[in-house]
Design a protein around this motif. Structure first.
Motif, PDB file in Angstrom:
ATOM      1  N   GLN A 112       0.819  -1.212   0.000  1.00  0.00           N
ATOM      2  CA  GLN A 112       0.000   0.000   0.000  1.00  0.00           C
ATOM      3  C   GLN A 112       0.855   1.264   0.000  1.00  0.00           C
ATOM      4  OE1 GLN A 112      -2.364  -0.479   3.514  1.00  0.00           O
ATOM      5  NE2 GLN A 112      -3.274  -2.396   2.787  1.00  0.00           N
ATOM      6  N   GLY A 113       2.155   1.062  -0.158  1.00  0.00           N
ATOM      7  CA  GLY A 113       3.051   2.222  -0.247  1.00  0.00           C
ATOM      8  C   GLY A 113       3.436   2.817   1.093  1.00  0.00           C
ATOM      9  N   LYS A 114       3.259   2.027   2.173  1.00  0.00           N
ATOM     10  CA  LYS A 114       3.619   2.559   3.494  1.00  0.00           C
ATOM     11  C   LYS A 114       5.051   2.176   3.843  1.00  0.00           C
ATOM     12  CE  LYS A 114      -0.955   3.003   4.636  1.00  0.00           C
ATOM     13  NZ  LYS A 114      -1.560   4.121   3.943  1.00  0.00           N
ATOM     14  N   THR A 115       5.599   2.874   4.800  1.00  0.00           N
ATOM     15  CA  THR A 115       6.920   2.521   5.300  1.00  0.00           C
ATOM     16  C   THR A 115       6.755   1.614   6.513  1.00  0.00           C
ATOM     17  OG1 THR A 115       7.459   4.785   4.730  1.00  0.00           O
ATOM     18  CG2 THR A 115       9.161   3.505   5.844  1.00  0.00           C
ATOM     19  N   VAL A 116       7.579   0.578   6.555  1.00  0.00           N
ATOM     20  CA  VAL A 116       7.456  -0.372   7.655  1.00  0.00           C
ATOM     21  C   VAL A 116       8.727  -0.358   8.501  1.00  0.00           C
ATOM     22  CG1 VAL A 116       7.183  -2.790   8.255  1.00  0.00           C
ATOM     23  CG2 VAL A 116       5.935  -1.856   6.327  1.00  0.00           C
ATOM     24  N   LEU A 117       8.548  -0.293   9.817  1.00  0.00           N
ATOM     25  CA  LEU A 117       9.669  -0.392  10.738  1.00  0.00           C
ATOM     26  C   LEU A 117       9.388  -1.518  11.725  1.00  0.00           C
ATOM     27  CD1 LEU A 117      10.209   3.395  11.518  1.00  0.00           C
ATOM     28  CD2 LEU A 117      11.651   1.967  10.085  1.00  0.00           C
ATOM     29  N   PHE A 118      10.449  -2.045  12.308  1.00  0.00           N
ATOM     30  CA  PHE A 118      10.275  -3.141  13.256  1.00  0.00           C
ATOM     31  C   PHE A 118      10.837  -2.788  14.620  1.00  0.00           C
ATOM     32  CE2 PHE A 118       9.917  -5.466   9.307  1.00  0.00           C
ATOM     33  CZ  PHE A 118       8.919  -6.388   9.597  1.00  0.00           C
ATOM     34  N   TYR A 119      10.166  -3.269  15.643  1.00  0.00           N
ATOM     35  CA  TYR A 119      10.671  -3.195  17.015  1.00  0.00           C
ATOM     36  C   TYR A 119      10.564  -4.612  17.549  1.00  0.00           C
ATOM     37  CZ  TYR A 119      11.031  -1.697  21.889  1.00  0.00           C
ATOM     38  OH  TYR A 119      11.414  -1.528  23.192  1.00  0.00           O
ATOM     39  N   LEU A 120      11.708  -5.216  17.857  1.00  0.00           N
ATOM     40  CA  LEU A 120      11.687  -6.640  18.187  1.00  0.00           C
ATOM     41  C   LEU A 120      11.853  -6.859  19.684  1.00  0.00           C
ATOM     42  CD1 LEU A 120      13.911  -7.974  15.285  1.00  0.00           C
ATOM     43  CD2 LEU A 120      11.469  -7.588  15.333  1.00  0.00           C
ATOM     44  N   VAL A 121      11.005  -7.681  20.236  1.00  0.00           N
ATOM     45  CA  VAL A 121      11.097  -8.079  21.635  1.00  0.00           C
ATOM     46  C   VAL A 121      11.456  -9.551  21.663  1.00  0.00           C
ATOM     47  CG1 VAL A 121       9.870  -8.267  23.817  1.00  0.00           C
ATOM     48  CG2 VAL A 121       9.341  -6.403  22.254  1.00  0.00           C
ATOM     49  N   GLY A 122      12.477  -9.901  22.429  1.00  0.00           N
ATOM     50  CA  GLY A 122      12.870 -11.305  22.505  1.00  0.00           C
ATOM     51  C   GLY A 122      13.925 -11.631  21.465  1.00  0.00           C
ATOM     52  N   ARG A 123      14.655 -12.732  21.709  1.00  0.00           N
ATOM     53  CA  ARG A 123      15.830 -13.034  20.915  1.00  0.00           C
ATOM     54  C   ARG A 123      15.488 -13.757  19.618  1.00  0.00           C
ATOM     55  NH1 ARG A 123      20.154 -16.557  21.384  1.00  0.00           N
ATOM     56  NH2 ARG A 123      18.864 -17.954  22.586  1.00  0.00           N
ATOM     57  N   LYS A 124      14.503 -14.638  19.693  1.00  0.00           N
ATOM     58  CA  LYS A 124      14.140 -15.411  18.503  1.00  0.00           C
ATOM     59  C   LYS A 124      13.438 -14.496  17.506  1.00  0.00           C
ATOM     60  CE  LYS A 124      15.663 -19.322  19.761  1.00  0.00           C
ATOM     61  NZ  LYS A 124      16.564 -20.141  18.972  1.00  0.00           N
ATOM     62  N   GLY A 125      13.591 -14.808  16.268  1.00  0.00           N
ATOM     63  CA  GLY A 125      12.899 -14.020  15.261  1.00  0.00           C
ATOM     64  C   GLY A 125      13.722 -12.852  14.760  1.00  0.00           C
ATOM     65  N   ARG A 126      14.784 -12.495  15.515  1.00  0.00           N
ATOM     66  CA  ARG A 126      15.612 -11.390  15.057  1.00  0.00           C
ATOM     67  C   ARG A 126      16.246 -11.709  13.715  1.00  0.00           C
ATOM     68  NH1 ARG A 126      19.173  -9.763  20.316  1.00  0.00           N
ATOM     69  NH2 ARG A 126      17.447  -9.037  21.597  1.00  0.00           N
ATOM     70  N   ALA A 127      16.829 -12.909  13.628  1.00  0.00           N
ATOM     71  CA  ALA A 127      17.607 -13.269  12.440  1.00  0.00           C
ATOM     72  C   ALA A 127      16.749 -13.205  11.184  1.00  0.00           C
ATOM     73  CB  ALA A 127      18.188 -14.664  12.617  1.00  0.00           C
ATOM     74  N   VAL A 128      15.554 -13.801  11.261  1.00  0.00           N
ATOM     75  CA  VAL A 128      14.697 -13.871  10.076  1.00  0.00           C
ATOM     76  C   VAL A 128      14.307 -12.474   9.614  1.00  0.00           C
ATOM     77  CG1 VAL A 128      12.647 -14.936   9.117  1.00  0.00           C
ATOM     78  CG2 VAL A 128      13.768 -15.973  11.079  1.00  0.00           C
ATOM     79  N   ILE A 129      13.899 -11.646  10.563  1.00  0.00           N
ATOM     80  CA  ILE A 129      13.427 -10.322  10.179  1.00  0.00           C
ATOM     81  C   ILE A 129      14.582  -9.460   9.690  1.00  0.00           C
ATOM     82  CG2 ILE A 129      12.398  -8.202  11.087  1.00  0.00           C
ATOM     83  CD1 ILE A 129      10.586  -9.960  12.769  1.00  0.00           C
ATOM     84  N   ARG A 130      15.748  -9.624  10.341  1.00  0.00           N
ATOM     85  CA  ARG A 130      16.886  -8.815   9.905  1.00  0.00           C
ATOM     86  C   ARG A 130      17.355  -9.194   8.509  1.00  0.00           C
ATOM     87  NH1 ARG A 130      21.265  -7.687  14.501  1.00  0.00           N
ATOM     88  NH2 ARG A 130      20.557  -9.707  15.197  1.00  0.00           N
ATOM     89  N   ARG A 131      17.190 -10.488   8.166  1.00  0.00           N
ATOM     90  CA  ARG A 131      17.606 -10.928   6.839  1.00  0.00           C
ATOM     91  C   ARG A 131      16.780 -10.216   5.768  1.00  0.00           C
ATOM     92  NH1 ARG A 131      18.412 -16.283   8.007  1.00  0.00           N
ATOM     93  NH2 ARG A 131      16.283 -16.811   7.518  1.00  0.00           N
ATOM     94  N   GLN A 132      15.500 -10.023   6.039  1.00  0.00           N
ATOM     95  CA  GLN A 132      14.629  -9.449   5.014  1.00  0.00           C
ATOM     96  C   GLN A 132      14.488  -7.937   5.123  1.00  0.00           C
ATOM     97  OE1 GLN A 132      11.039 -11.482   4.148  1.00  0.00           O
ATOM     98  NE2 GLN A 132      11.780 -13.427   4.945  1.00  0.00           N
ATOM     99  N   TYR A 133      14.542  -7.431   6.344  1.00  0.00           N
ATOM    100  CA  TYR A 133      14.373  -5.985   6.527  1.00  0.00           C
ATOM    101  C   TYR A 133      15.532  -5.460   7.363  1.00  0.00           C
ATOM    102  CZ  TYR A 133       9.612  -6.553   4.845  1.00  0.00           C
ATOM    103  OH  TYR A 133       8.510  -6.821   4.076  1.00  0.00           O
ATOM    104  N   ALA A 134      16.730  -5.558   6.795  1.00  0.00           N
ATOM    105  CA  ALA A 134      17.931  -5.255   7.578  1.00  0.00           C
ATOM    106  C   ALA A 134      17.898  -3.838   8.135  1.00  0.00           C
ATOM    107  CB  ALA A 134      19.169  -5.457   6.729  1.00  0.00           C
ATOM    108  N   ASN A 135      17.397  -2.893   7.354  1.00  0.00           N
ATOM    109  CA  ASN A 135      17.484  -1.495   7.781  1.00  0.00           C
ATOM    110  C   ASN A 135      16.223  -0.998   8.476  1.00  0.00           C
ATOM    111  OD1 ASN A 135      20.038  -1.334   6.591  1.00  0.00           O
ATOM    112  ND2 ASN A 135      19.063  -1.033   4.579  1.00  0.00           N
ATOM    113  N   ALA A 136      15.212  -1.861   8.516  1.00  0.00           N
ATOM    114  CA  ALA A 136      13.944  -1.411   9.069  1.00  0.00           C
ATOM    115  C   ALA A 136      13.840  -1.685  10.569  1.00  0.00           C
ATOM    116  CB  ALA A 136      12.785  -2.086   8.350  1.00  0.00           C
ATOM    117  N   VAL A 137      14.785  -2.463  11.114  1.00  0.00           N
ATOM    118  CA  VAL A 137      14.716  -2.780  12.546  1.00  0.00           C
ATOM    119  C   VAL A 137      15.280  -1.602  13.325  1.00  0.00           C
ATOM    120  CG1 VAL A 137      15.436  -4.375  14.336  1.00  0.00           C
ATOM    121  CG2 VAL A 137      14.963  -5.227  12.055  1.00  0.00           C
TER     122      VAL A 137
END
Lengths: 289, 85
Positions: A112-137
């Motif tokens: 939809q043309g929005k900007t997406v950012l991530f805020y991660l809680v907890g250790r698991k899941g960091r790797a996967v999200i960082r692989r796809q959205y390295a700069n959005a975390v």
């Protein structure tokens, strides 16, 4: 065909794995009970607060002058996805389900043309999200130092989120966690937490005196409501994690049992075959004389 | 006749009692709540909640942070983020 010795080695290794999964299953069962009790104990507060918010919402109209946490920034461009995971694995698809639903939402928003950012809680899941959205975390909240995330952690997360919000880093925040339905079913869920969705207005009860006036109380309660939501999500997540872990470990234990049976049959067959060959050789030798 | 009083934190229900009077440190002044008080809501200062079990008894004091008090049909409910004592 594997030799007898190799087979024996494999059987033993599967047996010790089974012991580990069984132990983990029992630990998860015990922790699940605790997590459920904690979730239960948090309910009165959350319920009361929601009721109060509801009765306030029916008195106050959302306008430009409303607190920003309720009225929003007036834009809908930058979305922050708060993804709550656990710190430990061995719980089946628990973490990956949450991450998957967050990534699906991220793609939908980007479409939809929005900007997406991530805020991660907890250790698991960091790797996967960082692989796809390295700069959005934009931030990661570490929960590895505490045994169980509690209200203090929820307060800190909420404070960080509100600070980011006040800096204008994002317009809308969604929270991803796993809702605990039962030990067998955990549903990855996402809720909008900022701006705070207007609570359902309670039907007009008795005339109530407010001190200070409604708007001020609402402004004071909004951050508290946000904290409670995050706290509730953390509790649900814990119960879900233990439930998922229990189910996964139960499956693993059963699989290991099946594997042991299969290997044992194979082992016995090979042993029998070896004995038969030996006998044939002896008989053949005797006949040749 | 007594006032039904509940003190709740996010983690648990701390107190659920019938008492004579509770003095609530509201943001706009202390407020003594007796049985039959008109419905009202107030935010609270960080301060001391004083609970009088009976008329004239020595008050029991509880330190409260981030509180909110609500008086309704079923008595007084205090929602507090942190409680001590």
């Amino acid at each position: 065909m594997a030799s007898l010795k190799e087979l024996k080695g494999r059987i033993n290794s599967v047996k010790s794995t089974q012991k580990i999964t069984k132990a983990k299953q029992m630990v998860a069962a015990a922790k699940l009970r605790k997590a459920q009790a904690a979730a239960e104990a948090a309910r009165p507060y959350a319920g009361r607060l929601a009721a109060v918010m509801g009765s306030l919402a029916s008195k106050v109209t959302v306008s430009e002058s409303s607190p920003k946490l309720l009225a929003g920034t007036g834009k809908d461009q930058v979305h922050l996805l708060v993804v709550a995971n656990s710190d430990k694995g061995l719980c089946g698809a628990f973490n990956s389900n949450i991450v998957k639903s967050a990534l699906a939402k991220a793609r939908e928003l980007e479409g939809q043309g929005k900007t997406v950012l991530f805020y991660l809680v907890g250790r698991k899941g960091r790797a996967v999200i960082r692989r796809q959205y390295a700069n959005a975390v934009i931030a990661m909240f570490d929960t590895t130092e505490v045994r169980e995330p509690g209200y203090e952690e929820a307060e800190r997360i909420a404070a960080e989120l509100v600070a980011l919000y006040d800096e204008g880093k994002f317009d809308v925040a969604h929270l991803f966690f796993s809702e605990f339905k039962s030990a067998l079913a955990q549903v990855p869920t996402d809720v909008q937490i900022i701006p705070v969705p207007a609570p359902k207005a309670a039907e007009g009860g008795a005339a109530v005196d407010y001190e200070p006036e409604e708007e001020a109380i609402l402004a004071a309660l909004l951050p508290r409501y946000l904290r409670t939501r995050i706290f509730g999500a953390l509790l649900e997540n814990q119960a879900s994690e233990q439930g998922a872990s229990m189910t996964a470990m139960d499956n693993a234990t059963r699989n290991a049992g099946e594997l042991i049976n299969k290997l044992t049959i194979q082992y016995n067959r090979s042993r029998q075959a070896a004995i038969t060959t030996e006998l044939i050789e002896i008989i053949a030798g005797a006949e040749a004389l | 006749m007594a006032l039904h009083f509940e003190l709740v934190t996010p983690a648990r229900l701390v107190r659920s009692d019938d008492v004579y009077m509770v003095v609530v440190p509201g943001t706009e002044g202390e407020e003594g709540v007796l049985e039959g008080h008109a419905p009202f809501m107030t935010t609270m200062r960080d301060g001391t909640l004083r609970i009088y079990k009976t008329d004239g008894a020595a008050p029991e004091e509880i330190q409260v942070q981030g509180g909110f008090a609500e008086v309704g049909d079923n008595g007084l409910t205090v929602l507090a983020e942190h409680v001590e004592g």
